[in-house]
Design a protein around this motif. Structure first.
Motif, mmCIF file in Angstrom:
data_model
loop_
_atom_site.group_PDB
_atom_site.id
_atom_site.type_symbol
_atom_site.label_atom_id
_atom_site.label_comp_id
_atom_site.label_asym_id
_atom_site.label_seq_id
_atom_site.Cartn_x
_atom_site.Cartn_y
_atom_site.Cartn_z
ATOM 1 N N ASP A 191 -20.247 37.921 -32.973
ATOM 2 C CA ASP A 191 -20.032 38.325 -34.159
ATOM 3 C C ASP A 191 -21.286 38.301 -34.972
ATOM 4 O OD1 ASP A 191 -17.506 39.448 -33.998
ATOM 5 O OD2 ASP A 191 -16.630 37.725 -34.828
ATOM 6 N N ARG A 192 -21.863 37.101 -35.321
ATOM 7 C CA ARG A 192 -22.990 36.763 -36.124
ATOM 8 C C ARG A 192 -24.312 37.234 -35.380
ATOM 9 N NH1 ARG A 192 -19.606 32.757 -37.795
ATOM 10 N NH2 ARG A 192 -20.271 31.250 -36.427
ATOM 11 N N ALA A 193 -24.250 37.164 -34.057
ATOM 12 C CA ALA A 193 -25.463 37.538 -33.489
ATOM 13 C C ALA A 193 -25.565 38.946 -33.149
ATOM 14 C CB ALA A 193 -25.528 36.801 -32.001
ATOM 15 N N GLY A 194 -24.631 39.994 -33.472
ATOM 16 C CA GLY A 194 -24.770 41.174 -33.119
ATOM 17 C C GLY A 194 -25.005 41.418 -31.698
ATOM 18 N N VAL A 195 -24.048 40.867 -30.982
ATOM 19 C CA VAL A 195 -24.306 41.097 -29.337
ATOM 20 C C VAL A 195 -23.058 41.240 -28.794
ATOM 21 C CG1 VAL A 195 -24.850 39.766 -27.286
ATOM 22 C CG2 VAL A 195 -26.198 39.510 -29.323
ATOM 23 N N ARG A 196 -22.781 42.189 -27.811
ATOM 24 C CA ARG A 196 -21.727 42.314 -27.050
ATOM 25 C C ARG A 196 -21.668 41.753 -25.791
ATOM 26 N NH1 ARG A 196 -21.523 48.827 -25.679
ATOM 27 N NH2 ARG A 196 -23.439 48.857 -24.404
ATOM 28 N N GLY A 197 -20.713 41.436 -25.062
ATOM 29 C CA GLY A 197 -20.643 41.128 -23.690
ATOM 30 C C GLY A 197 -19.281 41.194 -22.748
ATOM 31 N N ALA A 198 -19.852 40.958 -21.522
ATOM 32 C CA ALA A 198 -18.641 41.272 -20.496
ATOM 33 C C ALA A 198 -18.932 39.946 -19.573
ATOM 34 C CB ALA A 198 -18.716 42.454 -19.990
ATOM 35 N N HIS A 199 -17.658 39.496 -19.280
ATOM 36 C CA HIS A 199 -17.544 38.481 -18.102
ATOM 37 C C HIS A 199 -16.659 38.919 -16.868
ATOM 38 C CE1 HIS A 199 -15.793 34.806 -16.295
ATOM 39 N NE2 HIS A 199 -17.023 34.223 -16.596
ATOM 40 N N VAL A 200 -17.197 38.748 -15.803
ATOM 41 C CA VAL A 200 -16.243 39.039 -14.549
ATOM 42 C C VAL A 200 -15.912 37.910 -13.678
ATOM 43 C CG1 VAL A 200 -18.223 39.741 -13.056
ATOM 44 C CG2 VAL A 200 -15.753 40.573 -12.892
ATOM 45 N N ASP A 201 -15.027 37.530 -13.357
ATOM 46 C CA ASP A 201 -14.523 36.494 -12.248
ATOM 47 C C ASP A 201 -13.613 37.077 -11.182
ATOM 48 O OD1 ASP A 201 -14.132 34.181 -10.935
ATOM 49 O OD2 ASP A 201 -12.698 33.409 -12.455
ATOM 50 N N LEU A 202 -14.155 36.909 -9.911
ATOM 51 C CA LEU A 202 -13.310 37.759 -8.820
ATOM 52 C C LEU A 202 -13.093 36.504 -7.505
ATOM 53 C CD1 LEU A 202 -15.502 40.888 -8.583
ATOM 54 C CD2 LEU A 202 -12.905 40.683 -9.336
ATOM 55 N N GLN A 203 -12.003 36.250 -7.385
ATOM 56 C CA GLN A 203 -11.434 35.141 -6.235
ATOM 57 C C GLN A 203 -10.875 36.071 -5.269
ATOM 58 O OE1 GLN A 203 -10.093 31.369 -7.614
ATOM 59 N NE2 GLN A 203 -10.278 32.292 -9.623
ATOM 60 N N GLU A 204 -9.627 36.385 -5.146
ATOM 61 C CA GLU A 204 -8.653 36.972 -4.104
ATOM 62 C C GLU A 204 -9.589 38.306 -3.936
ATOM 63 O OE1 GLU A 204 -4.551 38.603 -3.221
ATOM 64 O OE2 GLU A 204 -4.765 36.670 -4.782
ATOM 65 N N THR A 205 -10.047 39.093 -4.823
ATOM 66 C CA THR A 205 -10.792 40.400 -4.491
ATOM 67 C C THR A 205 -11.987 40.294 -3.781
ATOM 68 O OG1 THR A 205 -9.980 41.004 -6.323
ATOM 69 C CG2 THR A 205 -11.735 42.449 -5.445
ATOM 70 N N TRP A 206 -12.808 39.219 -3.977
ATOM 71 C CA TRP A 206 -13.939 39.002 -3.169
ATOM 72 C C TRP A 206 -13.464 38.318 -1.796
ATOM 73 C CZ3 TRP A 206 -18.388 40.025 -1.532
ATOM 74 C CH2 TRP A 206 -19.229 39.074 -1.194
ATOM 75 N N GLN A 207 -12.832 37.358 -1.912
ATOM 76 C CA GLN A 207 -12.277 36.914 -0.557
ATOM 77 C C GLN A 207 -11.893 37.954 0.399
ATOM 78 O OE1 GLN A 207 -9.750 33.536 -1.059
ATOM 79 N NE2 GLN A 207 -11.143 32.923 -2.731
#
Length: 320
Positions: free
Chosen positions: A25-41
Motif C-alpha cells: 500500500d504505502r509503496a504504491g506497488v502491486r505484485g504477484a507470486h506464483v508457486d507450482l509443485q504438482e503442476t511443475w512435476q
C-alpha cells in the motif's frame, strides 16, 4: 474409428499451486507470486528425456512456466498467454502456455541430433540467454477470443535477449516496452518452481521513495528463500513496514487442450496423400507433445474424415 489412449489431459494442482496477487500500500506497488509443485512435476516428468541430457534446458522451462503464470496476474487474459523461445542452436523450442482458467502446459525441444543422446554440448545448455545464439527469439503472446466467433485476437511482444537470465530479460521488456518499472525473480528445482513480480503503480500512487524502497527489499530475496517460504510469510518478511494487502489468489493446474477433434482437423489439413501416408501400417498414431496422449486413426476413419471435409467445402454444382 479414432481413439485416444493414455490421456493425462487434466491434472489437478496441489493445494499450494497458486497465483497470489497483492498490493504494497504505502509503496504504491502491486505484485504477484506464483508457486507450482504438482503442476511443475507433471510437466517435468513429460520432459524427462530432455532433463536427462540437458538439465539446463528444463531449468529454463521451469522459469518460463512460473513467468507465464505470473504475467496472467497483471495482464487481462480472456484466452491464453504464452512464452516462446526459439533458436537454431541446441535449444530449438521452448513453449509455455497459461490460460485464463489457470491451466498450464509446456514443452522444450532440442536440436534433433542431440535429443535423446549423450551430447556434452546438450548437457552444457545453461540458463544464460546469451549462450543461445544471435538468432534466438523470445516472445510473449496473448490470444483472446474475438467477438462473433471470428479468429482470435493476438497481441505479441518481442523480448530483447540482452540479459543473462529470463527474469532480467522480462524486467527489461516491461520497463522499456510497457513503460512499467518491474522487478522479477524466478527460481526452480526438480520439485517446484516459483516467481515473484513487483510493478510500480502508474501515476503518483505511494510515497516518493516507495518504489526504491520496495526494490531494495526485493534485492534481499534469494532463490532458495523464494522456493522455500510460504507466500504470506515471505511477503510479510519483506514488506510488512509498508503494509501488504492480499488481493486474492487462484489455483493453477496442468491441463492440455488437445482432443480427438483437434487431431482430426490436423489430419484433414495435411491433405489426402499425406494423411493416408501417416497410416501406411494400417493405423496412424499421433502423440501429443504436451501431455503424452496417443491418438490413433485407422485408414478407414481417415478416409471418412477426408470425405466429410470434401462434402463441406465442395462448390455448388450450379450457380445460385
Amino acid at each position: 474409428m479414432s481413439q485416444a489412449t493414455d490421456t493425462p489431459n487434466l491434472t489437478p494442482g496441489a493445494a499450494s499451486d497458486r497465483l497470489t496477487r497483492f498490493m504494497i500500500d504505502r509503496a504504491g506497488v502491486r505484485g504477484a507470486h506464483v508457486d507450482l509443485q504438482e503442476t511443475w512435476q507433471h510437466i517435468r516428468k513429460l520432459m524427462a528425456d530432455v532433463a536427462a541430457h540437458a538439465p539446463g534446458a528444463v531449468e529454463l522451462l521451469g522459469e518460463a512456466t512460473a513467468a507465464a503464470a505470473l504475467f496472467t496476474g497483471h495482464i487481462k487474459i480472456d484466452g491464453r498467454l504464452s512464452v516462446q523461445l526459439r533458436s537454431s542452436g541446441l535449444l530449438r523450442t521452448l513453449f509455455v502456455e497459461c490460460t485464463s482458467a489457470g491451466t498450464l502446459r509446456g514443452i522444450v525441444r532440442l536440436d534433433p541430433e542431440h535429443e535423446g543422446g549423450d551430447s556434452p554440448d546438450a548437457s552444457g545448455i545453461t540458463g544464460n540467454l546469451r549462450d543461445l545464439g544471435e538468432d534466438a527469439v523470445l516472445a510473449i503472446t496473448i490470444e483472446n477470443p474475438s467477438v462473433g466467433g471470428r479468429d482470435p485476437v493476438r497481441y505479441q511482444g518481442m523480448v530483447a535477449l540482452d540479459a543473462d537470465s529470463l527474469g532480467d530479460a522480462f524486467e527489461g521488456h516491461f520497463r522499456q516496452s510497457e513503460q512499467l518499472p518491474t522487478r522479477l525473480l524466478l527460481a526452480g528445482n526438480d520439485e517446484r518452481v516459483a516467481g515473484l513480480m513487483l510493478q510500480k503503480l502508474p501515476g503518483d500512487e505511494g510515497d516518493q521513495d516507495g518504489w526504491t524502497r520496495a526494490g531494495a527489499l526485493f534485492d534481499t530475496l534469494g532463490r532458495n528463500e523464494l522456493l522455500g517460504v510460504p507466500v504470506e510469510e515471505l511477503l510479510n518478511r519483506l514488506f510488512h513496514e509498508d503494509g501488504v494487502q492480499m488481493m486474492g489468489d487462484r489455483p493453477l493446474s496442468f491441463a492440455c487442450s488437445c482432443s480427438v477433434e483437434r487431431v482430426e482437423s490436423m489430419l484433414v489439413s495435411l491433405g489426402s496423400d499425406e494423411a493416408m501416408a501417416a497410416a501406411d501400417d494400417g493405423e496412424a498414431q499421433i502423440r501429443c507433445e504436451f501431455c503424452g496422449a496417443d491418438y490413433r486413426f485407422t485408414r478407414d476413419r481417415i478416409q471418412d474424415l477426408l470425405d466429410i471435409h470434401a462434402q463441406q467445402v465442395a462448390p455448388p454444382d450450379r450457380l445460385q
